[in-house]
Design an enzyme around this catalytic site. Structure first.
Site, mmCIF file in Angstrom:
data_model
loop_
_atom_site.group_PDB
_atom_site.id
_atom_site.type_symbol
_atom_site.label_atom_id
_atom_site.label_comp_id
_atom_site.label_asym_id
_atom_site.label_seq_id
_atom_site.Cartn_x
_atom_site.Cartn_y
_atom_site.Cartn_z
ATOM 1 N N CYS A 32 -11.770 -33.052 0.519
ATOM 2 C CA CYS A 32 -11.134 -31.645 -0.554
ATOM 3 C C CYS A 32 -11.427 -30.508 -0.021
ATOM 4 O O CYS A 32 -12.223 -30.037 0.378
ATOM 5 C CB CYS A 32 -11.765 -31.794 -1.931
ATOM 6 S SG CYS A 32 -12.121 -31.178 -3.371
ATOM 7 N N CYS A 70 -13.142 -27.795 -2.221
ATOM 8 C CA CYS A 70 -14.178 -28.188 -0.842
ATOM 9 C C CYS A 70 -15.376 -27.229 0.270
ATOM 10 O O CYS A 70 -15.757 -26.271 0.062
ATOM 11 C CB CYS A 70 -15.219 -28.942 -1.534
ATOM 12 S SG CYS A 70 -15.207 -30.058 -2.705
ATOM 13 N N ASP A 99 -4.161 -17.299 -2.448
ATOM 14 C CA ASP A 99 -3.940 -18.155 -2.099
ATOM 15 C C ASP A 99 -2.217 -17.960 -0.895
ATOM 16 O O ASP A 99 -1.730 -17.408 -1.138
ATOM 17 C CB ASP A 99 -2.171 -18.405 -3.871
ATOM 18 C CG ASP A 99 -1.600 -20.095 -3.748
ATOM 19 O OD1 ASP A 99 -1.910 -20.395 -4.766
ATOM 20 O OD2 ASP A 99 -1.081 -20.393 -2.896
ATOM 21 N N HIS A 102 -17.329 -29.505 -6.936
ATOM 22 C CA HIS A 102 -16.051 -30.824 -7.306
ATOM 23 C C HIS A 102 -16.111 -31.210 -8.586
ATOM 24 O O HIS A 102 -16.713 -31.965 -9.489
ATOM 25 C CB HIS A 102 -16.245 -31.536 -6.460
ATOM 26 C CG HIS A 102 -15.076 -32.133 -6.780
ATOM 27 N ND1 HIS A 102 -13.601 -32.066 -5.542
ATOM 28 C CD2 HIS A 102 -14.316 -33.458 -6.825
ATOM 29 C CE1 HIS A 102 -12.838 -32.388 -6.185
ATOM 30 N NE2 HIS A 102 -13.016 -33.480 -6.919
ATOM 31 N N ASN A 146 -3.286 -25.199 -13.358
ATOM 32 C CA ASN A 146 -2.308 -26.633 -13.640
ATOM 33 C C ASN A 146 -3.487 -27.557 -13.836
ATOM 34 O O ASN A 146 -4.066 -27.914 -12.666
ATOM 35 C CB ASN A 146 -0.869 -27.294 -12.569
ATOM 36 C CG ASN A 146 -0.769 -25.275 -12.401
ATOM 37 O OD1 ASN A 146 -0.317 -25.270 -13.495
ATOM 38 N ND2 ASN A 146 -0.363 -24.909 -10.833
ATOM 39 N N GLY A 152 1.507 -29.942 -12.968
ATOM 40 C CA GLY A 152 2.076 -29.225 -11.573
ATOM 41 C C GLY A 152 1.281 -28.601 -10.780
ATOM 42 O O GLY A 152 0.295 -28.457 -10.093
ATOM 43 N N HIS A 204 -9.020 -30.135 -7.082
ATOM 44 C CA HIS A 204 -10.325 -29.383 -7.746
ATOM 45 C C HIS A 204 -9.678 -28.058 -8.071
ATOM 46 O O HIS A 204 -9.318 -27.598 -8.484
ATOM 47 C CB HIS A 204 -10.997 -28.924 -5.732
ATOM 48 C CG HIS A 204 -12.213 -28.019 -6.252
ATOM 49 N ND1 HIS A 204 -13.060 -28.872 -5.354
ATOM 50 C CD2 HIS A 204 -12.254 -27.383 -7.576
ATOM 51 C CE1 HIS A 204 -14.012 -27.905 -5.458
ATOM 52 N NE2 HIS A 204 -13.650 -26.870 -6.519
ATOM 53 N N HIS A 219 -8.983 -25.174 -10.336
ATOM 54 C CA HIS A 219 -8.864 -23.950 -9.839
ATOM 55 C C HIS A 219 -7.537 -23.139 -10.560
ATOM 56 O O HIS A 219 -7.562 -23.864 -11.982
ATOM 57 C CB HIS A 219 -8.256 -24.117 -8.960
ATOM 58 C CG HIS A 219 -6.948 -23.969 -8.488
ATOM 59 N ND1 HIS A 219 -7.174 -26.195 -8.549
ATOM 60 C CD2 HIS A 219 -5.907 -24.073 -9.045
ATOM 61 C CE1 HIS A 219 -5.528 -26.212 -7.993
ATOM 62 N NE2 HIS A 219 -4.991 -24.918 -8.391
ATOM 63 N N HIS A 240 -5.206 -20.051 -11.140
ATOM 64 C CA HIS A 240 -4.462 -18.924 -10.563
ATOM 65 C C HIS A 240 -4.397 -17.632 -11.389
ATOM 66 O O HIS A 240 -4.499 -17.629 -12.536
ATOM 67 C CB HIS A 240 -3.107 -19.771 -10.593
ATOM 68 C CG HIS A 240 -2.766 -20.540 -10.151
ATOM 69 N ND1 HIS A 240 -2.198 -20.402 -8.752
ATOM 70 C CD2 HIS A 240 -2.753 -21.589 -10.362
ATOM 71 C CE1 HIS A 240 -2.301 -21.983 -8.386
ATOM 72 N NE2 HIS A 240 -2.583 -23.001 -9.393
HETATM 73 P P1 5GP Z 1 -1.936 -26.429 -7.856
HETATM 74 O O1 5GP Z 1 -0.253 -26.832 -7.785
HETATM 75 O O2 5GP Z 1 -2.682 -27.464 -8.231
HETATM 76 O O3 5GP Z 1 -1.795 -25.426 -9.020
HETATM 77 O O4 5GP Z 1 -2.246 -24.640 -7.129
HETATM 78 C C1 5GP Z 1 -1.968 -25.578 -6.118
HETATM 79 C C2 5GP Z 1 -2.187 -23.899 -5.207
HETATM 80 O O5 5GP Z 1 -2.876 -24.060 -3.700
HETATM 81 C C3 5GP Z 1 -1.053 -23.246 -4.384
HETATM 82 O O6 5GP Z 1 -0.633 -22.388 -4.975
HETATM 83 C C4 5GP Z 1 -1.323 -23.614 -2.737
HETATM 84 O O7 5GP Z 1 -0.591 -22.412 -2.253
HETATM 85 C C5 5GP Z 1 -2.869 -23.064 -2.865
HETATM 86 N N1 5GP Z 1 -3.108 -24.187 -1.895
HETATM 87 C C6 5GP Z 1 -3.217 -25.289 -0.821
HETATM 88 N N2 5GP Z 1 -3.355 -25.315 0.047
HETATM 89 C C7 5GP Z 1 -4.218 -23.803 0.507
HETATM 90 C C8 5GP Z 1 -5.433 -23.257 0.938
HETATM 91 O O8 5GP Z 1 -5.865 -24.374 2.407
HETATM 92 N N3 5GP Z 1 -5.039 -21.804 0.921
HETATM 93 C C9 5GP Z 1 -5.385 -21.034 0.423
HETATM 94 N N4 5GP Z 1 -5.611 -20.689 0.436
HETATM 95 N N5 5GP Z 1 -4.860 -21.811 -0.807
HETATM 96 C C10 5GP Z 1 -3.492 -23.027 -0.385
HETATM 97 ZN ZN ZN Z 2 -13.491 -30.074 -3.969
#
Ligand code: 5GP
Ligand code: ZN
Length: 122
Positions: free
Chosen positions: A5, A8, A31, A47, A91, A97, A102, A104, A106
């Site tokens: 993950c 994580c 991000d 997690h 999301n 989406g 994990h 989170h 935004h």
């Molecule tokens: P989700 O689509 O799951 O809501 O958003 C995942 C977010 O994680 C995306 O906006 C993507 O740009 C960000 N993201 C994915 N991998 C990484 C990473 O390794 N580091 C950082 N800082 N952001 C990440």
């Molecule tokens: Zn995780």
């Protein structure tokens, strides 16, 4: 800790990220692909895959997670007051989406007109 993950691993420091806050329970970082001038990700260290997995037992830490949001937003460039603000987005699941499984939040803001789309990368 869930193996493989990425969030994580970011929480543990095994993958680098531009962290702006961390405590015993939560980590906040920029991000990697920002959708706005301010685009933070707020994660619990534990997690849990998504908001789909939340139950009443999670009310305590989830409440503490939410109360971090306004302070982090303002400390990292979101403008105060009704003319400023931010978007808080979780999301959840494939149809929500979600790309990283994990949980989170935004936190998206900064001085740029919002186009009215729901998805951060739209
Ligand atoms: P989700 O689509 O799951 O809501 O958003 C995942 C977010 O994680 C995306 O906006 C993507 O740009 C960000 N993201 C994915 N991998 C990484 C990473 O390794 N580091 C950082 N800082 N952001 C990440
Ligand atoms: Zn995780």
């Amino acid at each position: 800790m869930s193996e493989n993950c990425i969030f994580c691993k970011i929480a543990q420091g095994d993958i680098p990220a531009k962290k702006v806050y961390e405590d015993d329970e939560f980590v906040v970082f920029h991000d990697i692909n920002p959708a706005a001038p301010v685009h933070l990700l707020l994660i619990p260290r534990r997690h849990i895959a998504s908001m789909q997995d939340i139950t009443a037992e999670d009310a305590g830490w989830l409440g503490r997670m939410m109360t971090l949001v306004p302070r982090l937003a303002q400390e990292n460039g979101c403008n105060p007051g009704p003319e400023g603000g931010f978007r808080l987005l979780a999301n959840s699941g494939a149809e929500g989406g979600q790309e990283v499984p994990h949980l989170h939040f935004h936190i998206i803001g900064g001085s740029r007109p919002w186009k009215g789309r729901v998805a951060p990368n739209a």
